[in-house]
Design a protein around this motif. Sequence first.
Motif, PDB file in Angstrom:
ATOM      1  N   UNK A 265      90.415 182.296  12.006  1.00 16.92           N
ATOM      2  CA  UNK A 265      90.858 181.202  11.148  1.00 16.92           C
ATOM      3  C   UNK A 265      89.684 180.361  10.685  1.00 16.92           C
ATOM      4  N   UNK A 266      89.740 179.906   9.451  1.00 20.30           N
ATOM      5  CA  UNK A 266      88.681 179.091   8.897  1.00 20.30           C
ATOM      6  C   UNK A 266      88.834 177.650   9.351  1.00 20.30           C
ATOM      7  N   UNK A 267      87.789 176.881   9.090  1.00 16.14           N
ATOM      8  CA  UNK A 267      87.822 175.472   9.470  1.00 16.14           C
ATOM      9  C   UNK A 267      88.966 174.746   8.770  1.00 16.14           C
ATOM     10  N   UNK A 268      89.292 175.176   7.543  1.00 20.39           N
ATOM     11  CA  UNK A 268      90.384 174.535   6.809  1.00 20.39           C
ATOM     12  C   UNK A 268      91.699 174.666   7.553  1.00 20.39           C
ATOM     13  N   UNK A 326      79.836 176.176  10.753  1.00 16.97           N
ATOM     14  CA  UNK A 326      79.761 175.915   9.316  1.00 16.97           C
ATOM     15  C   UNK A 326      78.312 175.859   8.845  1.00 16.97           C
ATOM     16  N   UNK A 327      77.452 175.202   9.639  1.00 17.81           N
ATOM     17  CA  UNK A 327      76.028 175.129   9.276  1.00 17.81           C
ATOM     18  C   UNK A 327      75.397 176.517   9.278  1.00 17.81           C
ATOM     19  N   UNK A 328      75.730 177.322  10.301  1.00 15.81           N
ATOM     20  CA  UNK A 328      75.166 178.674  10.374  1.00 15.81           C
ATOM     21  C   UNK A 328      75.632 179.526   9.199  1.00 15.81           C
ATOM     22  N   UNK A 329      76.921 179.406   8.853  1.00 16.72           N
ATOM     23  CA  UNK A 329      77.426 180.168   7.725  1.00 16.72           C
ATOM     24  C   UNK A 329      76.785 179.713   6.417  1.00 16.72           C
ATOM     25  N   UNK A 331      73.760 178.537   6.143  1.00 15.85           N
ATOM     26  CA  UNK A 331      72.412 179.103   6.137  1.00 15.85           C
ATOM     27  C   UNK A 331      72.436 180.575   5.754  1.00 15.85           C
ATOM     28  N   UNK A 332      73.410 181.313   6.306  1.00 20.53           N
ATOM     29  CA  UNK A 332      73.520 182.733   5.975  1.00 20.53           C
ATOM     30  C   UNK A 332      73.817 182.910   4.484  1.00 20.53           C
ATOM     31  N   UNK A 333      74.749 182.117   3.971  1.00 18.18           N
ATOM     32  CA  UNK A 333      75.081 182.211   2.550  1.00 18.18           C
ATOM     33  C   UNK A 333      73.892 181.843   1.673  1.00 18.18           C
ATOM     34  N   UNK A 334      73.114 180.863   2.129  1.00 19.80           N
ATOM     35  CA  UNK A 334      71.929 180.473   1.365  1.00 19.80           C
ATOM     36  C   UNK A 334      70.910 181.603   1.319  1.00 19.80           C
ATOM     37  N   UNK A 335      70.731 182.266   2.471  1.00 22.31           N
ATOM     38  CA  UNK A 335      69.804 183.402   2.516  1.00 22.31           C
ATOM     39  C   UNK A 335      70.304 184.527   1.620  1.00 22.31           C
ATOM     40  N   UNK A 336      71.624 184.822   1.697  1.00 24.80           N
ATOM     41  CA  UNK A 336      72.189 185.875   0.863  1.00 24.80           C
ATOM     42  C   UNK A 336      72.068 185.546  -0.615  1.00 24.80           C
TER      43      UNK A 336
END
Length: 512
Positions: A265-268, A326-329, A331-336
């Motif tokens: 489940x997402x944070x939402x 959320x922060x890790x995701x 960062x991953x999205x930023x790298x991608x």
Amino acid sequence: MGRWSTSLGLGCFYLLLAVVDLVPSRTGWGLDPARTVRFATYAAAYLVLMGSIAWALRRHPSRRNAFTYALLVAFGVYTVGDYVSDLTVDLVYGHDRQLADPGDALMLGAYTIALTGYVRLVARARERVSLARTLDTMILTVALGTLAWITLVVPGLRSPLFQGHPSSAIVCALFPVLDLVLLAVGAIRVMSRLPVSWGAIIGLACPALLLVGDCLDFANLIRDRQAPDAAHVAWLLAYGAVAVAVNAPAGANLGTGARELDARLTARHHVPWLFGMGMLPVGVYGWQLVHAPSGGSVPDGSALSVSMLLMFALVVARAAGMLRTSDQQSEVLEVLARNDHLTGLPNRRTGDAELGRALLRVEQTGEPLSVTIIDLDRFKAFNDSFGHHAGDELLVGCAHRWSDLLGPAEVLARYGGEEFVLVTVGLPTSAVLDLLDRLRAATPRQQTFSAGVAQWQRDDSAADLVARADEALYAAKANGRARTYLWETRDRAVDAAGGASGARHGSGGRSR
């Protein structure tokens, strides 16, 4: 439908048992409807349940795990405990309902066996013990445990029937509490796995129905009454849920493809869940405060205060974990978003941004700036000969080897396919050409490349530089490949080696 035939048949059988169980008490049929028919009904329910689990172990190899074997043993122990309890009432207490008896110990042991099987299943599957899953389980357990304490244990301890027998009240209350634990553990595990199987969803009905039956039974016990018919119906359907779940077809999942339920489940979705569970003890406290006598204290204030403090700590820990995730995701999205997924190099978007920053720098400092487009020669033929996997390995190898030769002021980006862009700042043209020679020598599998170089001139834009480098690259490929061309003037690029037929390339290189 054929795959579900066994499960559907078992479901209908247990529904029929529930109806049969209701007939004697509703019609008065039978010599001793409260004992005779119900005894036979439960005997059939237990025998078919254990038979269905054994059949599932034989029929479905995927079900041969510690948890399924534990279920078989647990329900065997539970059956013995149930009949020991009945015999104790009949032979020792003369049909008078007692607070606790030896059969209760066996039935509580069955819960322990089932939980042990679950733990072994998780350990054997080498599932990572997730802190988030653990906190979710604890939050749900504390919330539902608070309700169980306020609605079951406390009224039981205050009941005249349990006066002088507090241990009996706790033993009897343990059944719904353990139902809550099983329900919480099962629900969190189902929500954290993808895809979600129908067997797991149906299996969750077992602790839920057991909880309903045990709560009704305990509520009537503190009033010195026999278990109501609804409790027996819930218990029988709970056993049926297990029989149906273990025989559900392997691979039958809830939803398919893009519509498949996302169990993580997402944070939402977690925010309302955390808010609801966290507010539950507060709501119970407020309800008791409103209904407390004028000037009186909250009856269960101490227990609710402990529950609220514990819930607050758990919710804060879970929220902090959600923020970290959320922060890790992010960062991953930023790298991608910035990097090419195959080579790890900056992608075209990032390369353009780096070129823009380099232009701002050289406009102030006047340093030399060059843009080079590198294109692997005959890369399509290489893919056709050696396969796309080898082509991917070649691209990755080029990216890694070339990056090792670059300084901090040089940026290598993958523009797409077999094309790369090199941005250099502070290097004269001769140094750029020497660098390209070193890149050629380091290229894996003796693969050659063509390169076009454009030098920055004042008032050039990024698009101007890239366009000129592309023209030079086109000239290099048109004149034999495996060489570097330097853009000189419009519609004219010269061989960087200084001759019409010369080319700067590493010894032993061959074009493809």
